[in-house]
Enzyme design. Structure first.
Site, short mmCIF file in Angstrom:
data_model
loop_
_atom_site.label_atom_id
_atom_site.label_comp_id
_atom_site.label_asym_id
_atom_site.label_seq_id
_atom_site.Cartn_x
_atom_site.Cartn_y
_atom_site.Cartn_z
N ASN A 1 0.82 -1.20 0.00
CA ASN A 1 0.00 0.00 0.00
C ASN A 1 0.86 1.27 0.00
O ASN A 1 1.88 1.31 0.69
CB ASN A 1 -0.78 -0.06 1.32
CG ASN A 1 -2.10 0.58 1.21
OD1 ASN A 1 -2.50 1.01 0.12
ND2 ASN A 1 -2.79 0.68 2.33
N PHE B 1 -2.09 -1.29 -14.48
CA PHE B 1 -3.13 -0.43 -15.03
C PHE B 1 -4.53 -1.04 -14.93
O PHE B 1 -5.49 -0.48 -15.45
CB PHE B 1 -2.84 -0.09 -16.49
CG PHE B 1 -1.58 0.73 -16.68
CD1 PHE B 1 -1.59 2.09 -16.41
CD2 PHE B 1 -0.39 0.15 -17.07
CE1 PHE B 1 -0.44 2.86 -16.56
CE2 PHE B 1 0.77 0.91 -17.23
CZ PHE B 1 0.74 2.27 -16.97
N LEU C 1 1.27 7.62 -12.98
CA LEU C 1 0.59 8.79 -12.40
C LEU C 1 -0.12 9.58 -13.49
O LEU C 1 -1.25 10.06 -13.31
CB LEU C 1 1.61 9.72 -11.70
CG LEU C 1 2.35 9.17 -10.48
CD1 LEU C 1 3.18 10.27 -9.84
CD2 LEU C 1 1.37 8.61 -9.46
N CYS D 1 -7.02 4.97 -6.39
CA CYS D 1 -5.91 5.50 -7.20
C CYS D 1 -6.02 6.96 -7.60
O CYS D 1 -5.06 7.72 -7.45
CB CYS D 1 -5.77 4.68 -8.47
SG CYS D 1 -5.00 3.11 -8.17
N GLN E 1 -7.50 9.99 -6.89
CA GLN E 1 -7.20 11.16 -6.06
C GLN E 1 -5.78 11.09 -5.51
O GLN E 1 -5.03 12.06 -5.57
CB GLN E 1 -8.22 11.26 -4.93
CG GLN E 1 -7.85 12.37 -3.96
CD GLN E 1 -8.99 12.70 -3.03
OE1 GLN E 1 -10.12 12.88 -3.44
NE2 GLN E 1 -8.68 12.79 -1.76
C1 UDX Z 1 -8.29 3.19 -12.04
C2 UDX Z 1 -7.66 3.13 -13.45
O1 UDX Z 1 -8.69 2.98 -14.42
C3 UDX Z 1 -6.68 1.98 -13.53
O2 UDX Z 1 -6.02 1.98 -14.79
C4 UDX Z 1 -5.66 2.11 -12.42
O3 UDX Z 1 -4.78 1.00 -12.44
C5 UDX Z 1 -6.34 2.21 -11.07
O4 UDX Z 1 -7.27 3.28 -11.06
P1 UDX Z 1 -10.24 1.91 -10.77
O5 UDX Z 1 -10.03 2.92 -9.69
O6 UDX Z 1 -10.34 0.49 -10.40
O7 UDX Z 1 -9.06 2.02 -11.85
O8 UDX Z 1 -11.61 2.26 -11.51
P2 UDX Z 1 -12.08 3.12 -12.77
O9 UDX Z 1 -12.93 2.26 -13.62
O10 UDX Z 1 -10.98 3.81 -13.43
O11 UDX Z 1 -13.06 4.17 -12.08
C6 UDX Z 1 -12.61 5.14 -11.16
C7 UDX Z 1 -13.75 6.03 -10.73
O12 UDX Z 1 -14.18 6.86 -11.80
C8 UDX Z 1 -15.00 5.28 -10.28
O13 UDX Z 1 -15.53 5.94 -9.14
C9 UDX Z 1 -15.93 5.38 -11.46
O14 UDX Z 1 -17.28 5.31 -11.11
C10 UDX Z 1 -15.57 6.77 -11.98
N1 UDX Z 1 -15.88 6.94 -13.40
C11 UDX Z 1 -15.24 6.18 -14.35
C12 UDX Z 1 -16.80 7.90 -13.79
O15 UDX Z 1 -17.39 8.61 -12.94
N2 UDX Z 1 -17.05 8.08 -15.12
C13 UDX Z 1 -16.43 7.35 -16.09
O16 UDX Z 1 -16.71 7.59 -17.27
C14 UDX Z 1 -15.51 6.38 -15.69
#
Ligand code: UDX
Length: 446
Positions: free
Chosen positions: A74, A149, A204, A259, A261
């Site tokens: 973490n 990713f 990042l 991730c 924020q």
């Molecule tokens: C993210 C990255 O996509 C990934 O590549 C990285 O390794 C880790 O961080 P994750 O946090 O699992 O992955 O979810 P993600 O699908 O990216 O969604 C993140 C947030 O954005 C969620 O709260 C989701 O609801 C929101 N989101 C996503 C939206 O509000 N609108 C969108 O169009 C896409």
């Protein structure tokens, strides 16, 4: 690691953790009880566990036996001291690097899998170099950066068919050793090799760009609501421009997850550190707008319910930060619910995968005793209809597929009138909810 084991039967993978309870859960014969809910993960673990995938607390023995060690600990945002609220807390990375330095034997390739600030590899290397320098230790190390990713909820598919695998490093042999593992199932043109710093910074940057798209579309959603435009129509129109692309343009309650924020704040901290104040301010705004969007939603609910929610029951559908996960880290539901609790609302919360214990922890208060009339408290509910009983409003905060086909006549029948639906994910059948007599607000709909 489970996917690597599944795809490379000739590689022995041992996942080690100090937390014995967690390791025991990973070894549970009942695959529905794995500590992480992720579609398809149980099947992958079921196939590989005991064959070439092992879970153990014997950290040192596993390091000593390994040719390659992945640091996957973490790296949360620091809570105190220099860089508090922005910089990553690297204490676990450092502790693991020291442990690897002490326990390794022969040549060991150390792979940074955790998301790290740029130039962390330098610190890891310094620790390993010190061990390498001990006369007669026979230890040598190579450090690689191999950021992850995958997105939660689609992790297995993302790992099985990645857009790219990124390997950063200086030691060509080490890079090829890691590339040959991924090469067992990833096409060679998708395995990118860079220097260490580019690799660390790419992770990042990828997250910052993705999060920026969400803040951008959410900012336009607010404008749509006051102008009579519809953000989904705008998203479709701009998304069909191949330069923009259609993904990650879904307006909602703001981004959550472990991730986005954290990584942007980290980027902001790095920029400040290097004196790039304007660049720092630019990225900071992506986070600020995200928080604004969450606050805007809770304010919208309060305003619509005649300016007060004190003592009113509100049904909250969805608490996870996105669908298909039980993860609530940085979930927009947390800030929205806390704001509404602060206003004195009684929240009936339901989520198909998130446990009550987790909600208590996130909201900082245990559920109300069922019989006490709630003011500024929350209760777990078994299903959407139970949550809506006696409620003035239903809020949809996570886009679980079940929320696309809710029984609106059944829900409306148990609510107090006038009843509202606030659909922060725009997933519900708004026409059916309206037909059932609800007033409907959808994010980004003018
Ligand atoms: C993210 C990255 O996509 C990934 O590549 C990285 O390794 C880790 O961080 P994750 O946090 O699992 O992955 O979810 P993600 O699908 O990216 O969604 C993140 C947030 O954005 C969620 O709260 C989701 O609801 C929101 N989101 C996503 C939206 O509000 N609108 C969108 O169009 C896409």
């Amino acid at each position: 690691m489970a996917v690597i084991a599944d795809r490379c039967p000739d590689v022995q993978v041992t996942v080690v953790d100090l937390n014995a309870e967690r390791v025991a859960a990973w070894n549970d014969t009942d695959l529905t009880r794995l500590p992480v809910y992720e579609p398809g993960l149980d099947l992958v673990v079921g196939r590989a566990r005991g064959r070439n995938l092992h879970f153990s607390t014997a950290v040192e023995a596993a390091i000593a036996a390994a040719d390659m060690v992945f640091l996957s600990v973490n790296t949360p945002t620091k809570q105190r001291g220099v860089g508090a609220g922005q910089a990553s807390d690297l204490r676990w990375i450092e502790a693991s690097a020291r442990q690897v330095a002490a326990a390794a034997t022969g040549h060991t390739i150390v792979v940074e899998k955790s998301t790290l600030p740029v130039r962390t590899a330098e610190a890891v290397k310094a620790i390993l170099d010190a061990a390498q320098g001990d006369a007669g230790s026979g230890k040598t190390f190579s450090v690689l950066s191999n950021p992850e990713f995958l997105a939660e909820g689609t992790a297995i598919a993302d790992l099985e068919r990645p857009d790219r695998v990124l390997i950063g490093g200086e030691d060509g042999d080490a890079i090829e050793a890691l590339a040959s593992i991924y090469g067992q199932w990833v096409p060679p043109e998708r395995i990118l090799r860079t220097n260490l710093w580019s690799s660390e910074l790419s992770k990042l940057t990828a997250n910052a760009f993705l999060a920026q798209r969400i803040s951008s579309i959410n900012s336009i959603a607010a404008l749509c609501e006051v102008t009579g435009a519809d953000v989904r129509e705008v998203a479709r129109a701009i998304g069909s421009d191949s330069r923009i692309g259609s993904r990650f343009l879904q307006a909602g309650p703001g981004f959550g997850g472990s991730c986005f924020q954290k990584d942007i704040l980290n980027l902001v901290y790095l920029c400040r550190h290097f004196g790039l104040e304007d660049v720092a301010a630019y990225w900071q705004q992506v986070v600020d707008l995200n928080i604004w969007q969450q606050r805007r939603l809770s304010r919208k609910v309060v305003q619509s319910l005649f300016g007060t929610v004190t003592g009113k029951r509100l049904a909250v559908l969805g608490f996870a930060f996105k669908a298909d996960t039980n993860d609530t880290r940085e979930s927009p539901a947390i800030r929205i619910c806390r704001d509404l609790l602060e206003e004195g609302a009684c929240l009936a919360i339901v989520d198909p995968k998130v446990e009550s214990r987790q909600i208590s922890e996130d909201l900082g208060c245990p559920p109300l005793a069922a019989e006490s009339p709630g003011e500024g408290g929350w209760l777990p509910a078994d299903d959407p209809v139970a949550a809506a009983r006696g409620a003035d409003a239903v809020l949809i905060l996570t886009e679980w597929s079940a929320y696309r086909q809710l029984d609106w006549p059944g829900i409306a029948a148990v609510m107090r009138r006038p009843a509202w639906l606030f659909d922060a994910r725009a997933v519900a059948d708004a026409a059916a909810a309206r037909a059932a007599g609800l007033r409907v607000w959808r994010v980004g709909e003018g």
